[in-house]
Design a protein around this motif. Structure first.
Motif, PDB file in Angstrom:
ATOM      1  N   ILE A   1       0.828  -1.208   0.000  1.00 22.06           N
ATOM      2  CA  ILE A   1       0.000   0.000   0.000  1.00 22.06           C
ATOM      3  C   ILE A   1       0.857   1.250   0.000  1.00 22.06           C
ATOM      4  O   ILE A   1       0.610   2.204  -0.751  1.00 22.06           O
ATOM      5  CB  ILE A   1      -0.945  -0.001   1.222  1.00 22.06           C
ATOM      6  CG1 ILE A   1      -1.999  -1.098   1.071  1.00 22.06           C
ATOM      7  CG2 ILE A   1      -1.623   1.363   1.391  1.00 22.06           C
ATOM      8  CD1 ILE A   1      -2.886  -1.254   2.290  1.00 22.06           C
ATOM      9  N   ASN A   2       1.897   1.268   0.823  1.00 23.85           N
ATOM     10  CA  ASN A   2       2.691   2.481   1.003  1.00 23.85           C
ATOM     11  C   ASN A   2       3.909   2.549   0.092  1.00 23.85           C
ATOM     12  O   ASN A   2       4.502   3.619  -0.060  1.00 23.85           O
ATOM     13  CB  ASN A   2       3.161   2.578   2.464  1.00 23.85           C
ATOM     14  CG  ASN A   2       2.002   2.768   3.421  1.00 23.85           C
ATOM     15  OD1 ASN A   2       1.488   3.863   3.577  1.00 23.85           O
ATOM     16  ND2 ASN A   2       1.591   1.685   4.053  1.00 23.85           N
TER      17      ASN A   2
ATOM     18  N   GLN B   1      -5.280 -12.993   1.495  1.00 22.60           N
ATOM     19  CA  GLN B   1      -5.021 -13.053   0.060  1.00 22.60           C
ATOM     20  C   GLN B   1      -5.941 -12.102  -0.702  1.00 22.60           C
ATOM     21  O   GLN B   1      -5.507 -11.412  -1.634  1.00 22.60           O
ATOM     22  CB  GLN B   1      -5.229 -14.481  -0.457  1.00 22.60           C
ATOM     23  CG  GLN B   1      -4.157 -15.451  -0.012  1.00 22.60           C
ATOM     24  CD  GLN B   1      -4.433 -16.853  -0.491  1.00 22.60           C
ATOM     25  OE1 GLN B   1      -4.077 -17.220  -1.597  1.00 22.60           O
ATOM     26  NE2 GLN B   1      -5.093 -17.640   0.346  1.00 22.60           N
ATOM     27  N   LEU B   2      -7.194 -12.081  -0.301  1.00 24.52           N
ATOM     28  CA  LEU B   2      -8.137 -11.169  -0.965  1.00 24.52           C
ATOM     29  C   LEU B   2      -7.677  -9.722  -0.814  1.00 24.52           C
ATOM     30  O   LEU B   2      -7.768  -8.925  -1.757  1.00 24.52           O
ATOM     31  CB  LEU B   2      -9.539 -11.343  -0.368  1.00 24.52           C
ATOM     32  CG  LEU B   2     -10.263 -12.662  -0.685  1.00 24.52           C
ATOM     33  CD1 LEU B   2     -11.556 -12.753   0.111  1.00 24.52           C
ATOM     34  CD2 LEU B   2     -10.549 -12.769  -2.173  1.00 24.52           C
ATOM     35  N   ARG B   3      -7.157  -9.402   0.378  1.00 24.95           N
ATOM     36  CA  ARG B   3      -6.646  -8.040   0.595  1.00 24.95           C
ATOM     37  C   ARG B   3      -5.439  -7.751  -0.292  1.00 24.95           C
ATOM     38  O   ARG B   3      -5.308  -6.666  -0.858  1.00 24.95           O
ATOM     39  CB  ARG B   3      -6.260  -7.857   2.061  1.00 24.95           C
ATOM     40  CG  ARG B   3      -7.443  -7.801   3.019  1.00 24.95           C
ATOM     41  CD  ARG B   3      -6.979  -7.413   4.412  1.00 24.95           C
ATOM     42  NE  ARG B   3      -8.051  -7.407   5.368  1.00 24.95           N
ATOM     43  CZ  ARG B   3      -8.899  -6.391   5.550  1.00 24.95           C
ATOM     44  NH1 ARG B   3      -8.761  -5.304   4.811  1.00 24.95           N
ATOM     45  NH2 ARG B   3      -9.854  -6.462   6.457  1.00 24.95           N
ATOM     46  N   ILE B   4      -4.560  -8.740  -0.392  1.00 16.83           N
ATOM     47  CA  ILE B   4      -3.374  -8.552  -1.237  1.00 16.83           C
ATOM     48  C   ILE B   4      -3.783  -8.319  -2.687  1.00 16.83           C
ATOM     49  O   ILE B   4      -3.276  -7.409  -3.364  1.00 16.83           O
ATOM     50  CB  ILE B   4      -2.435  -9.765  -1.124  1.00 16.83           C
ATOM     51  CG1 ILE B   4      -1.783  -9.809   0.271  1.00 16.83           C
ATOM     52  CG2 ILE B   4      -1.361  -9.731  -2.207  1.00 16.83           C
ATOM     53  CD1 ILE B   4      -0.930 -11.035   0.512  1.00 16.83           C
TER      54      ILE B   4
ATOM     55  N   LYS C   1      -3.158  -0.928  -7.381  1.00 17.48           N
ATOM     56  CA  LYS C   1      -1.858  -0.261  -7.530  1.00 17.48           C
ATOM     57  C   LYS C   1      -1.208  -0.507  -8.888  1.00 17.48           C
ATOM     58  O   LYS C   1      -0.588   0.380  -9.472  1.00 17.48           O
ATOM     59  CB  LYS C   1      -0.908  -0.725  -6.422  1.00 17.48           C
ATOM     60  CG  LYS C   1      -1.301  -0.293  -5.025  1.00 17.48           C
ATOM     61  CD  LYS C   1      -1.099   1.204  -4.820  1.00 17.48           C
ATOM     62  CE  LYS C   1      -1.375   1.600  -3.383  1.00 17.48           C
ATOM     63  NZ  LYS C   1      -1.178   3.043  -3.166  1.00 17.48           N
ATOM     64  N   PHE C   2      -1.339  -1.727  -9.397  1.00 12.06           N
ATOM     65  CA  PHE C   2      -0.556  -2.084 -10.584  1.00 12.06           C
ATOM     66  C   PHE C   2      -1.393  -2.314 -11.840  1.00 12.06           C
ATOM     67  O   PHE C   2      -0.907  -2.157 -12.944  1.00 12.06           O
ATOM     68  CB  PHE C   2       0.282  -3.343 -10.295  1.00 12.06           C
ATOM     69  CG  PHE C   2       1.281  -3.143  -9.211  1.00 12.06           C
ATOM     70  CD1 PHE C   2       2.461  -2.456  -9.442  1.00 12.06           C
ATOM     71  CD2 PHE C   2       1.050  -3.622  -7.926  1.00 12.06           C
ATOM     72  CE1 PHE C   2       3.394  -2.273  -8.433  1.00 12.06           C
ATOM     73  CE2 PHE C   2       1.974  -3.448  -6.909  1.00 12.06           C
ATOM     74  CZ  PHE C   2       3.149  -2.764  -7.162  1.00 12.06           C
TER      75      PHE C   2
END
Length: 771
Positions: free
Chosen positions: A78-79, A116-119, A126-127
């Motif tokens: 995230i950061n 995993q869902l969060r990742i 982000k990508f």
């Protein structure tokens, strides 16, 4: 780095404030962040190495270690969204190993699935492009999503899942070329459950409330928008997903939960308002689902539209709404000897529901389904439309809601509606003398019929004051012009002009035909309804078995032998018009409003029948002018002996004007409030937009503003001047009040009809000049 430790860690290690703030300072160092990212993953690998077998018995403390390290990995992503971290993640197949571990754990696997869902959610946001075409990303993501199918999760997990699906749909919609990775055309080796699993998962959340349901529906609409230009996605939706059945059966389920009876304390209530819908949670939920169906059909591929419309008709309208609307009244003997119809209240509510649905939907296909149901569906050898016409003369409340439904249908500019209600009996021209057929298209440049209408205004002993809103004839002209021009545009693509010559008399189909005259698609600028010719003729024959609407009747060659008739609908409406003095104000408002709306139609058969005073009818057919002339005489006779008629009239006008102003204020406020179907504060498109901005007539204005009153206007309560009313008997007083209200309504209605007649002349002459 002090915040990274080896060994078994507990959750507080990574959730404490000081530690987190310490970590945030180091996000500015790319090298440190990348090293931290790898270190956390190595800690996870050490736990993985303990479990080599597929069926591993992972312990809770090991899950805590993995989850805590994954929390740090998520925080770093995230950061510090660096491609170097992404490359490491894909190269080491981290996602694959995580998926493998969580799918093969009998216990404690749900926590890993959540992380995993969060990742995935972070990676997608982000990508996006640089990761969605990677097999190291897609393969574990697909496996993970498939594993979520038909599983029961907590609300928190569902929110994460739907949020991820929503993010994926946004990305796919913005970059259509990525669809191939989630929906490969070469899918021989791919299970159906894996193919476009995004859509399959979202279907489960269609009818959920609050933000979860709203986000799922928004994501589904994006998928359906993708199908609009992709036949393969459309075929998948129809053949391999249960989206359409879920939507159709969802409507049926939600309708079954609607109240069958309502506690109505307002004497003039005849249709659901915004406030009514929002005050009934079950109805609000149903309207949200109906509105979503409306948008789905609008956004999706034509084949998906047809599939959903067919299920809507066969799965909801005919088997669910039809029986509720067509149930027979049962005579019931009460305990105290009182006899009553037990289902009358249920018929009232079912009719009001149908009116709300027709008024609310906007897509031509959905409207077509409702119109087709009303005009063609039959139960026990009786069509819905025939029952509705009969119910106009039913009990007070049932008559009101039925008239309200008819009003909505007439205002739809649908050729098939007008054909069924009005045009069929008028096409043979049996209502006029044979010599008059050539006059059907005649345009009187002097608009003498408008003067005739004004001459029929009851003489109440005084001229109405110029300051009243109702006396401004110019306002009626301006409004009539807008409405007529709008109707001209809406009906310009109708199949026939209905001018007495086209369609020819010999081509007229008789009552009971299965297929109705059709309209082009609304996309082509027609009145807005799809063709009824595409209806399944075999299905109608099997279900009806000899009922009206099964076979086409033989055509008529000698039309001169047809019995003069204007049809059951116009007969009923004229009968209601004749009894205006003995009816309540609200029934009269609806009756006059419907006839005014019919008069707006530019088709010569319609407006010549209603607005041409010089047309000679058959002796058995009475014209609108004759009925109004009779009304005028009866009212004048009844009120001639009233000593204080001027005062009664002024007070009645004042009462109605004040009432309109009082009730219009909250109506204006409510139109800007939370829209219909908004659950838990989440805004959704209003389902009433199609009719919100229409001030259709004097009658509609009053009728709309009288929704929340608890009783009929009691004129004596408006002013002390009503102490002069003859109080020899309650019935006599009530008759006087109704007669005064009827005279005022008739006066304003005649102005409206005169304005409509005059504007028809202007529009016709303008069209002749331009052509």
């Amino acid at each position: 780095m002090s915040w990274l430790k080896n060994g078994t860690l507990n959750s507080s290690t990574f959730n404490s404030g000081p530690r987190s703030s310490l970590a945030c300072k180091e996000y500015h160092d790319p090298v440190a962040c990348y090293e931290s990212f790898k270190k956390h993953w190595q800690q996870v690998i050490e736990v993985f190495l303990k479990f080599k077998d597929d069926k591993c018995d992972i312990k809770q403390e090991d899950v805590v270690i993995i989850v805590n390290h994954l929390d740090q990995i998520i925080a770093l992503l995230i950061n510090f969204a660096d491609k170097q971290c992404l490359e490491y993640l894909l190269k080491e197949k981290i996602l694959d190993q995580l998926c493998h571990l969580s799918l093969n754990c009998d216990k404690n696997g749900s926590d890993l699935r959540v992380k995993q869902l969060r990742i995935y959610k972070v990676l997608v946001s982000k990508f996006q492009t640089c990761i969605l075409n990677s097999e190291s990303f897609l393969s574990p993501l697909t496996k993970l999503l498939v594993s979520c199918h038909e599983n029961v999760f907590s609300l928190d997990v569902e929110k994460i899942l739907v949020s991820l699906l929503h993010q994926l749909c946004i990305t796919l919609f913005q970059q259509n070329e990525l669809l191939e990775f989630f929906f490969p055309l070469q899918h021989e080796k791919q299970n159906t459950s894996e193919r476009f699993v995004i859509l399959s998962l979202l279907v489960s959340y269609i009818h959920r409330e609050e933000e979860l349901g709203r986000q799922a529906r928004d994501a589904l609409l994006l998928c359906l928008a993708l199908s609009k230009d992709n036949i393969h996605v459309a075929q998948f939706i129809i053949q391999d997903s249960d989206l359409c059945p879920v939507l159709a059966t969802g409507l049926s389920g939600l309708y079954s939960s609607l109240p069958r009876k309502l506690d109505i304390d307002s004497e003039e209530w005849h249709r659901f308002s915004h406030e009514d819908v929002n005050n009934i949670p079950e109805l609000s939920a149903f309207m949200l689902s109906l509105d979503f169906c409306n948008v789905v059909i609008q956004k999706s591929h034509e084949s998906v539209q047809n599939e959903l419309l067919e299920l809507l008709y066969k799965g909801f309208l005919k088997p669910v709404l039809g029986p509720a609307l067509m149930q027979e009244n049962d005579w019931h003997q009460g305990a105290h000897g009182d006899a009553k119809w037990t289902t009358d209240d249920e018929l009232i509510v079912a009719t009001a529901y149908l009116e709300l649905f027709v008024r609310s939907v906007s897509h031509p296909g959905v409207l077509h389904s409702f119109i087709k149901f009303i005009l063609t569906a039959a139960y026990e050898n009786k069509r819905v439309i025939d029952s509705l016409i009969q119910r106009i003369n039913s009990s007070y409340r049932l008559s009101l809601v039925t008239l309200s439904l008819i009003d909505t249908l007439v205002d739809s500019n649908c050729e098939d509606v007008l054909l069924e209600l009005v045009l069929k009996p008028l096409i043979p021209c049996s209502h006029i003398m044979l010599s008059q057929r050539s006059r059907l298209t005649y345009v009187d440049p002097f608009a003498k019929s408008a003067h005739k209408f004004l001459a029929l205004i009851p003489q109440l002993g005084r001229e109405p004051p110029e300051s009243t809103a109702y006396s401004n004839y110019y306002d009626y002209l301006q409004e009539a012009r807008i409405r007529i021009e709008s109707c001209y545009r809406a009906t310009s693509f109708w199949t026939y002009p209905y001018d007495g010559e086209s369609p020819p008399h010999c081509d007229r189909r008789m009552e009971g035909e299965a297929e109705l005259t059709s309209l082009p698609s609304a996309d082509d600028g027609s009145s807005g309804y799809e063709s009824f010719k595409n209806s399944d003729r075999h299905e109608e024959e099997e279900e009806s078995e000899g009922s009206p609407g099964v076979k086409l009747s033989t055509t008529v060659i000698n039309m001169t032998n047809v019995t003069p008739s204007i049809g059951p609908f116009l007969d009923t409406m004229f009968s209601k018009l004749e009894t205006m003095p003995s009816q309540d104000l609200y029934t009269n408002l609806l009756v006059t409003g419907i006839i005014s709306r019919l008069a707006i139609y530019p088709q010569p058969l319609v407006h010549s029948f209603l607005l041409d005073h010089s047309l000679v009818f058959q002796p058995s057919i009475r014209s609108l002018f004759q009925i109004i002339s009779s009304l005028k005489q009866r009212l004048e006779t009844q009120l001639r002996t009233e000593r204080h008629l001027d005062k009664l009239t002024r007070e009645a006008e004042k009462c109605l004007l004040e009432r309109e102003d009082r009730l219009s204020a909250p109506a204006r406020v409510s139109s800007g409030s939370q829209s219909l179907g908004s659950i838990g504060g989440a805004p959704t498109p209003s389902a009433f937009e199609r009719f919100d901005n229409k001030r259709k007539s004097f009658s509609d204005t009053i009728g709309g503003f009288f929704k929340r009153s608890s009783k009929e206007p009691q004129l004596e309560s408006c002013s002390q001047g009503y102490r002069y009313i003859n109080r020899s008997g309650l019935d006599s007083s009530k008759k006087i009040r109704r007669a005064v209200l009827c005279a005022i309504l008739l006066t304003e209605w005649l102005k409206e009809l005169a304005a409509i007649t005059q504007e028809h002349t202007v529009c016709s002459l303008s069209l002749d000049l331009t052509s």
